[in-house]
Design an enzyme around this catalytic site. Structure first.
Site, short mmCIF file in Angstrom:
data_model
loop_
_atom_site.label_atom_id
_atom_site.label_comp_id
_atom_site.label_asym_id
_atom_site.label_seq_id
_atom_site.Cartn_x
_atom_site.Cartn_y
_atom_site.Cartn_z
N HIS A 83 -27.25 14.84 20.64
CA HIS A 83 -27.06 14.47 22.04
C HIS A 83 -26.82 12.97 22.15
CE1 HIS A 83 -28.60 18.37 23.57
NE2 HIS A 83 -29.31 18.33 22.47
N ASP A 136 -29.45 17.71 15.68
CA ASP A 136 -29.81 17.96 17.08
C ASP A 136 -30.68 16.81 17.62
OD1 ASP A 136 -29.61 19.36 19.41
OD2 ASP A 136 -30.91 21.02 18.83
#
Lengths: 337, 432
Positions: free
Chosen positions: B64, B306
């Site tokens: 992200h 992640d």
């Protein structure tokens, strides 16, 4: 009570925080029971106050509403002559973007010695205790109920109540050995049941859980309890029956179809209590839903119900825990010797 | 420095199967020669690297980016420094920035944000649905032309009807599509994997079927449409088994698991620390074992980072309400090496395959390789270097990791820049 033994145990006390009963040792239970018995004697006198925690500050931080637990802790702290500092979520800075640790640090800066914390989420007392240790504040943290995780003082006061019924002169862990305790109702969502499971298993009691599978998952067998999806086998020959509060929102979560059906299947009635031992006693952590978990008839029967005694014992047990966590052993009040 | 010779370094290359101590000579950003001993040509900088490991650069499938939209969590500069510090030469960012990357205009600003000297390759996943809302398709052809590496919302799609149409629509392109198997209604308010530990801690439970029921349904749709799909965030033993069956029947899927699912399990939840809150939640020790074995066997292709930054104040909340996710770039290689390779659960090449070669393959990219003639894209790792996990050593603005303030062994000491030059991370200020 054997005073010499009590003194020895009290002086062994090292624990600074009471976060859950998962690692509580049998001698620690006995210490709490013995000190609580002393304080209960104090509470029955005309002068109910002892100077044990004089000059200490006990902060009572309740992030979740409560009447009896909060009142019980406040009274316990006052009976020990501590100064109390009250804090509740509605009046706090938490709405202004402060973290829970900031709030705790503020209370430390005000000279708090012990923090009593209730929060609707599991782990908040642990998080604050970790921060207290990491910053070497020396402040003790007492869990007054966190989410569905733990409510150690409730389990200790239940233990004290049951042990006192079995031996009013010297309540101690071993008197519950081999006794059958049935816990009935919404065990899944109950921090009270979880903490009681630790203390009752430590005492060598048989713990039987009863309720529908949605509220009493089979996984509790892995934690040492016996799981029943009907009431009768749990109640048969039970020495104590503990009913748990069933919250209205459980229907919306698809746990039960209706309170009516729940009461028909698992409500505690006089007729059903006939399955238990003749001297069976009934506990409930409160507040009760009369007509759901149990009938008013059994709840108000002083020969059956221990509900009022639980509340009374609560103050003595919380005095004992506050006293022990505050390192009270080194400054024991003369009245206790 | 584009011409250099790494001396007596342990070279790992999962593609060629190489695992040997060699000298490796890089000239003009390409691997010129590799041999047990090379005489350094004149003018070439010699770097002694005995005891160190040289592997292909690491490839992150999805992480992200907090920029644009949440720069207080982490800026792109901080993310790039963290990724480099962890040995990643290619990273791929999910579209959940604010605004989300659901139209080509979202890509237009990135060259400026990354700057002229961006040392690593940064790719972008485009959104499958407008505003990531799971309702209407994003303009996928437009996004593809603008250069996204693939499509994903990075969150579960609400129903299979939409999944089917999306897979049909993108089928002609052969571009990666990534889906997350997760049935939100089974998860309910759950925050921890169902089992005795969640029960003991009083944490609302997430049954494994939250993932496996959704996975089984997705596999049926994927098989019927026959569009290749990458499955994100696999976390259960049963999912590994479902993937094995699907792949044996020729269903065109690849899969990845976030790295922390290989290291942590429900047995670590006792502290109820908010840094342990992740979605999917930490699995049981059996799930962890099955994922480790699944990667060895190839049923699960890759390990994803992640990387999910949060500010201190966002994460300093109770476990049950903490936002999900942790940062990872600086920790993935050292911790997986220490916990899986050192004790012998994995061969060193298995780790590199899962962190480099196979993630590249999942994206349809040529993998980084250590063979003469290939572009120099490598990471130099010292498996014995001890270090403490601090905000400084993580090279990241965000520090939401359960390993904060712990000691660690093994650290990336250098990696290639995008032009193949040698970039040391050892000198102060070199990386962050």
């Amino acid at each position: 009570m054997v005073r010499a033994e009590e003194d020895t145990l009290t002086h062994l006390w090292q624990r600074r925080h009471l976060l859950s009963l998962a690692d509580f040792q049998p001698w620690e239970y006995d210490t709490v029971l013995q000190v609580a018995a002393s304080f209960e004697a104090v509470l029955s006198r005309r002068t109910k106050k002892v100077p044990a925690l004089q000059g200490k500050v006990v902060a009572v931080l309740f992030f979740e509403s409560s009447t009896r637990t909060r009142g019980s802790f406040e009274l316990a702290a006052k009976r020990l002559s501590a100064d109390t500092l009250n804090f509740s979520a509605g009046t706090s800075s938490l709405t202004k973007g402060e973290t829970i640790l900031d709030t705790a640090k503020t209370l430390v800066a005000m000279g708090t010695d012990l923090m009593v914390i209730r929060h609707q989420q599991a782990g908040v007392p642990d998080l604050i205790a970790e921060e207290m240790d990491r910053s070497h504040t020396g402040v003790g943290v007492l869990n007054a109920g966190d989410g569905q995780h733990a409510h150690p003082t409730q389990a200790l006061l239940d233990l004290f109540t049951m042990c006192t019924v079995l031996d009013p002169e010297a309540p101690r862990l071993e008197v519950l050995q081999g006794k059958k305790v049935a816990i009935v109702g919404d065990v899944r969502h109950s921090r009270v049941a979880r903490s009681n499971l630790h203390s009752l298993l430590a005492a060598g009691a048989e713990v039987h859980l009863a309720g529908p599978p949605t509220l009493v998952p089979e996984g509790f067998t892995e934690l040492g309890a016996q799981v029943h999806w009907s009431l009768e086998p749990a109640l048969r020959d039970a020495d104590f029956v503990m009913a748990l509060r069933l919250q209205q929102e459980r229907m919306a979560g698809h746990f039960i179809p209706s309170l009516r059906e729940y009461h028909q299947q698992f409500g505690i009635t006089r007729e059903r209590l006939a399955l238990c031992k003749p001297a069976v006693r009934l506990l409930h952590p409160g507040p009760t839903n009369r007509g759901v978990e149990l009938t008013s008839d059994v709840m108000d029967d002083p020969h059956l119900s221990l509900v009022s005694r639980q509340v009374t014992s609560g103050v003595a047990v919380r005095m004992a825990v506050l006293y022990l966590l505050a390192g009270g052993a080194s400054e024991r009040p003369a009245v206790m010797r | 420095m584009r011409d250099y010779l790494l001396q007596q370094v342990r070279c790992l290359d999962p593609v060629s199967g190489q695992d040997a101590v060699l000298d490796i000579w890089v000239a003009a950003g390409r691997i010129e020669a590799m041999a047990p001993q090379l005489s350094p040509p004149s003018g070439v900088t010699v770097i002694p690297a005995a005891g160190r490991i040289l592997g292909p650069g690491l490839v992150d499938l999805y992480s992200h980016s907090s920029e644009p939209g949440y720069e207080s969590r982490e800026t792109i500069a901080s993310l790039l420094a963290a990724a480099q510090g962890g040995g990643f030469t290619r990273i791929h960012l999910l579209p959940d920035m604010a605004p989300p990357l659901d139209r080509p205009a979202g890509l237009a600003d990135w060259p400026r944000r990354l700057g002229h000297e961006c040392p690593i390759q940064v790719g972008f996943w485009g959104a499958l649905t407008q505003n990531l809302a799971g309702e209407q398709m994003a303009e996928l052809a437009d996004l593809r032309q603008a250069g996204v590496v693939g499509f994903t919302d990075g969150r579960p799609l609400p129903h299979l009807g939409l999944v089917r149409r999306l897979l049909e629509y993108v089928k002609p392109w052969g571009i990666p599509v990534a889906l997350w198997p997760w049935e939100s209604r089974l998860a309910g308010v759950g925050v921890a994997r169902e089992g005795a530990i969640a029960l003991a801690l009083g944490l609302p439970e997430v049954p494994a079927s939250t993932e496996t029921a959704a996975l089984a349904a997705l596999l049926e749709v994927i098989a019927s449409v026959d569009t290749a799909v990458h499955l994100l965030r696999i976390s259960t033993a049963r999912s590994v088994e479902l993937l094995r069956q699907a792949r044996n029947s020729g269903v065109p899927v690849t899969a990845s698991t976030p790295w922390f699912h290989l290291l942590l399990s429900t047995t670590d939840l006792g502290s109820l620390h908010p840094h342990l809150r992740v979605t999917p939640p930490l699995g049981t020790p059996e799930d962890r074992e099955a994922l480790i074995a699944g990667i060895t066997a190839g049923w699960v292709d890759a390990v994803a980072v992640d990387h999910t930054p949060y500010t201190y104040e966002e994460k300093t909340v109770p476990f049950g309400v903490a936002p999900s996710g942790m940062v990872g770039y600086g920790l993935v290689l050292p911790l997986l090496w220490e916990r899986l390779v050192t004790p012998g659960s994995w061969e060193a090449r298995t780790l590199w395959k899962a962190l480099s070669t196979r993630p590249a393959a999942c994206l349809g990219q040529a993998p980084p390789q250590l063979i003469p003639g290939s572009r120099a894209e490598w990471v130099l790792f010292d498996p014995d270097l001890p270090w403490d996990v601090t905000p400084q050593t993580l090279c990241s603005q965000a520090i939401n990791t359960p390993w904060l303030h712990q000691s660690c062994r093994g650290r990336v000491v250098a990696l290639s820049s995008i032009d193949g030059s040698y970039r040391s991370l050892e000198q102060p200020g070199a990386s962050c």
